[in-house]
Design a protein around this motif. Structure first.
Motif, PDB file in Angstrom:
ATOM      1  N   ASN A   1       0.753  -1.226  -0.158  1.00 49.96           N
ATOM      2  CA  ASN A   1      -0.091   0.142   0.020  1.00 49.96           C
ATOM      3  C   ASN A   1       0.837   1.459  -0.068  1.00 49.96           C
ATOM      4  OD1 ASN A   1      -2.439  -1.596  -0.078  1.00 49.96           O
ATOM      5  ND2 ASN A   1      -2.562  -1.544   2.294  1.00 49.96           N
ATOM      6  N   GLU A   2       1.834   1.203   0.480  1.00 47.42           N
ATOM      7  CA  GLU A   2       2.824   2.443   0.751  1.00 47.42           C
ATOM      8  C   GLU A   2       4.044   2.403  -0.226  1.00 47.42           C
ATOM      9  OE1 GLU A   2       1.705   2.524   5.532  1.00 47.42           O
ATOM     10  OE2 GLU A   2       4.098   2.711   4.873  1.00 47.42           O
ATOM     11  N   GLY A   3       4.118   1.458  -1.025  1.00 50.81           N
ATOM     12  CA  GLY A   3       5.120   1.420  -1.759  1.00 50.81           C
ATOM     13  C   GLY A   3       6.213   0.581  -1.355  1.00 50.81           C
ATOM     14  N   GLY A   4       6.703   0.987  -0.177  1.00 54.20           N
ATOM     15  CA  GLY A   4       7.754   0.038   0.528  1.00 54.20           C
ATOM     16  C   GLY A   4       8.918   0.225  -0.447  1.00 54.20           C
ATOM     17  N   GLY A   5       9.507   0.939  -1.367  1.00 54.84           N
ATOM     18  CA  GLY A   5      10.548   1.144  -2.027  1.00 54.84           C
ATOM     19  C   GLY A   5      10.591   0.130  -3.310  1.00 54.84           C
ATOM     20  N   GLN A   6       9.393  -0.792  -3.238  1.00 57.01           N
ATOM     21  CA  GLN A   6       9.275  -1.691  -4.226  1.00 57.01           C
ATOM     22  C   GLN A   6       8.821  -1.336  -5.485  1.00 57.01           C
ATOM     23  OE1 GLN A   6      10.378  -4.658  -3.586  1.00 57.01           O
ATOM     24  NE2 GLN A   6      10.885  -4.221  -1.553  1.00 57.01           N
ATOM     25  N   GLY A   7       8.213  -0.061  -5.793  1.00 56.21           N
ATOM     26  CA  GLY A   7       7.476   0.519  -6.966  1.00 56.21           C
ATOM     27  C   GLY A   7       6.387  -0.297  -7.270  1.00 56.21           C
ATOM     28  N   VAL A   8       5.931  -1.093  -6.222  1.00 52.71           N
ATOM     29  CA  VAL A   8       4.552  -1.804  -6.700  1.00 52.71           C
ATOM     30  C   VAL A   8       3.428  -1.375  -5.692  1.00 52.71           C
ATOM     31  CG1 VAL A   8       3.318  -3.965  -6.802  1.00 52.71           C
ATOM     32  CG2 VAL A   8       5.842  -3.667  -7.522  1.00 52.71           C
ATOM     33  N   ARG A   9       2.248  -1.210  -6.201  1.00 49.60           N
ATOM     34  CA  ARG A   9       1.320  -0.473  -5.247  1.00 49.60           C
ATOM     35  C   ARG A   9       0.007  -1.540  -5.668  1.00 49.60           C
ATOM     36  NH1 ARG A   9       2.359   4.091  -2.987  1.00 49.60           N
ATOM     37  NH2 ARG A   9       0.162   4.389  -2.200  1.00 49.60           N
ATOM     38  N   LYS A  10      -0.591  -1.706  -4.518  1.00 49.34           N
ATOM     39  CA  LYS A  10      -1.999  -2.682  -4.367  1.00 49.34           C
ATOM     40  C   LYS A  10      -2.987  -1.664  -5.070  1.00 49.34           C
ATOM     41  CE  LYS A  10      -5.009  -5.411  -1.564  1.00 49.34           C
ATOM     42  NZ  LYS A  10      -5.335  -5.803  -0.176  1.00 49.34           N
ATOM     43  N   VAL A  11      -3.640  -2.219  -6.278  1.00 51.97           N
ATOM     44  CA  VAL A  11      -4.846  -1.468  -6.730  1.00 51.97           C
ATOM     45  C   VAL A  11      -6.226  -2.130  -6.250  1.00 51.97           C
ATOM     46  CG1 VAL A  11      -6.281  -1.110  -8.997  1.00 51.97           C
ATOM     47  CG2 VAL A  11      -3.685  -1.242  -8.942  1.00 51.97           C
TER      48      VAL A  11
ATOM     49  N   GLU B   1       2.619  10.455   7.356  1.00 56.17           N
ATOM     50  CA  GLU B   1       3.684  10.499   6.235  1.00 56.17           C
ATOM     51  C   GLU B   1       2.562  10.960   4.947  1.00 56.17           C
ATOM     52  OE1 GLU B   1       6.213   7.136   6.153  1.00 56.17           O
ATOM     53  OE2 GLU B   1       5.256   6.527   8.105  1.00 56.17           O
ATOM     54  N   HIS B   2       3.588  11.702   4.107  1.00 59.80           N
ATOM     55  CA  HIS B   2       3.336  12.042   2.852  1.00 59.80           C
ATOM     56  C   HIS B   2       3.382  11.166   1.819  1.00 59.80           C
ATOM     57  CE1 HIS B   2       2.534  15.429   5.378  1.00 59.80           C
ATOM     58  NE2 HIS B   2       1.666  15.854   4.785  1.00 59.80           N
ATOM     59  N   TYR B   3       2.701  10.462   0.909  1.00 61.56           N
ATOM     60  CA  TYR B   3       2.948   9.632   0.042  1.00 61.56           C
ATOM     61  C   TYR B   3       2.643  10.384  -1.375  1.00 61.56           C
ATOM     62  CZ  TYR B   3       2.698   6.552   3.734  1.00 61.56           C
ATOM     63  OH  TYR B   3       2.752   5.995   4.999  1.00 61.56           O
ATOM     64  N   SER B   4       3.596  10.275  -2.330  1.00 55.06           N
ATOM     65  CA  SER B   4       3.464  10.666  -3.740  1.00 55.06           C
ATOM     66  C   SER B   4       2.579  10.175  -4.658  1.00 55.06           C
ATOM     67  CB  SER B   4       4.815  10.652  -4.528  1.00 55.06           C
ATOM     68  OG  SER B   4       5.444   9.400  -4.465  1.00 55.06           O
ATOM     69  N   ALA B   5       2.308   8.609  -4.529  1.00 54.51           N
ATOM     70  CA  ALA B   5       1.622   7.826  -5.064  1.00 54.51           C
ATOM     71  C   ALA B   5       0.121   8.039  -4.658  1.00 54.51           C
ATOM     72  CB  ALA B   5       1.848   6.417  -5.388  1.00 54.51           C
ATOM     73  N   ILE B   6      -0.856   7.870  -5.549  1.00 54.73           N
ATOM     74  CA  ILE B   6      -2.151   7.827  -4.955  1.00 54.73           C
ATOM     75  C   ILE B   6      -2.825   6.482  -4.318  1.00 54.73           C
ATOM     76  CG2 ILE B   6      -4.802   8.028  -5.774  1.00 54.73           C
ATOM     77  CD1 ILE B   6      -3.098  10.747  -5.695  1.00 54.73           C
ATOM     78  N   ASP B   7      -2.773   6.740  -2.984  1.00 54.79           N
ATOM     79  CA  ASP B   7      -3.472   5.422  -2.241  1.00 54.79           C
ATOM     80  C   ASP B   7      -4.836   6.333  -1.695  1.00 54.79           C
ATOM     81  OD1 ASP B   7      -4.162   4.152  -0.118  1.00 54.79           O
ATOM     82  OD2 ASP B   7      -2.630   2.908  -0.216  1.00 54.79           O
ATOM     83  N   ARG B   8      -5.834   5.786  -1.891  1.00 54.15           N
ATOM     84  CA  ARG B   8      -7.035   6.698  -1.531  1.00 54.15           C
ATOM     85  C   ARG B   8      -7.437   6.804  -0.100  1.00 54.15           C
ATOM     86  NH1 ARG B   8     -11.520   3.975  -5.693  1.00 54.15           N
ATOM     87  NH2 ARG B   8     -10.550   5.026  -7.730  1.00 54.15           N
ATOM     88  N   GLU B   9      -6.770   5.526   0.555  1.00 54.06           N
ATOM     89  CA  GLU B   9      -7.251   5.550   2.079  1.00 54.06           C
ATOM     90  C   GLU B   9      -6.110   6.287   2.745  1.00 54.06           C
ATOM     91  OE1 GLU B   9      -7.582   2.576   5.738  1.00 54.06           O
ATOM     92  OE2 GLU B   9      -7.605   1.840   3.612  1.00 54.06           O
TER      93      GLU B   9
END
Length: 212
Positions: free
Chosen positions: A47-57, A79-87
């Motif tokens: 969900n948070e990226g974790g440095g893996q470059g993969v996000r759960k849709v 924490e502020h996240y650059s990718a869009i995670d709605r929650e």
């Protein structure tokens, strides 16, 4: 005598090894006295990226509700996240909004194109407070999002209930549109710009939504 010494020594080595393994398990599963759910940690990495470059849709809406902390500027480790995670976006908006003076309880729903924020306030200038809450949300989401706010606390439960819907269903869209109409009965603050209304919508946006 020598035989007993060897046996006792062997038992001591086994005991020490068992303690070492037990301590290792404690390090993995316990942190500050709280049990860590390994599956949850794995979900957080996705969900948070974790440095893996993969996000759960996910097709679900993101919903988070926060109440103002008695400790000033305490955001509970936001924490502020650059990718869009709605929650996560809903979490950031709710937490930042409780930092606004006279705003105490904030419920935020993030859809694929709107942010709905219901909050309680004792502000004497409702329109100014609405403008602050709206612009706080606008600062977090992409610019194509439209933000709707309301200080009518009766709508908080409605906002929360929408979080349980499948965002891909037509019924969900109709319910969101219905709630938006209710929220617009509350002050929405000032226009975002000369070409955008109070909610960040242009004339083209309004025409497109009317034709749907």
């Amino acid at each position: 005598m020598k035989k007993w010494s060897i046996i006792i020594g062997f038992c001591i080595l086994l005991t020490a090894a068992g303690c070492s393994k037990d301590m290792a398990n404690r390090d993995v599963y316990e942190e500050s006295g709280d049990t860590i759910n390994v599956n949850n940690k794995r979900e957080e990495l996705y969900n948070e990226g974790g440095g893996q470059g993969v996000r759960k849709v996910s097709d679900n809406y993101g919903f988070v509700r926060h109440q103002k902390s008695p400790i000033q500027n305490d955001r509970g480790g936001t924490e502020h996240y650059s990718a869009i995670d709605r929650e996560q976006v809903a979490n950031i908006i709710s937490q930042l909004s409780t930092d606004i003076p006279n705003v105490n309880d904030v419920a935020t729903l993030v859809t694929d194109q709107e942010v709905l924020v219901s909050y309680s306030t004792n502000s004497k200038d409702r329109n100014h407070t609405a403008d602050q809450v709206k612009r706080t949300a606008m600062s977090v989401v992409p610019r194509y999002y439209h933000v709707y706010v309301s200080d009518n606390t009766n709508l908080t439960r409605d906002v929360e209930n929408l979080a349980n819907l499948d965002s891909t269903s037509k019924n969900a869209r109709n319910l969101v549109n219905g709630l938006v109409k209710q929220m617009k009965k509350s002050p929405q603050g000032s226009r975002m710009s000369d070409s955008e209304d109070e909610n960040g919508a242009t004339k083209d946006d309004v025409m497109n939504s009317t034709n749907k």
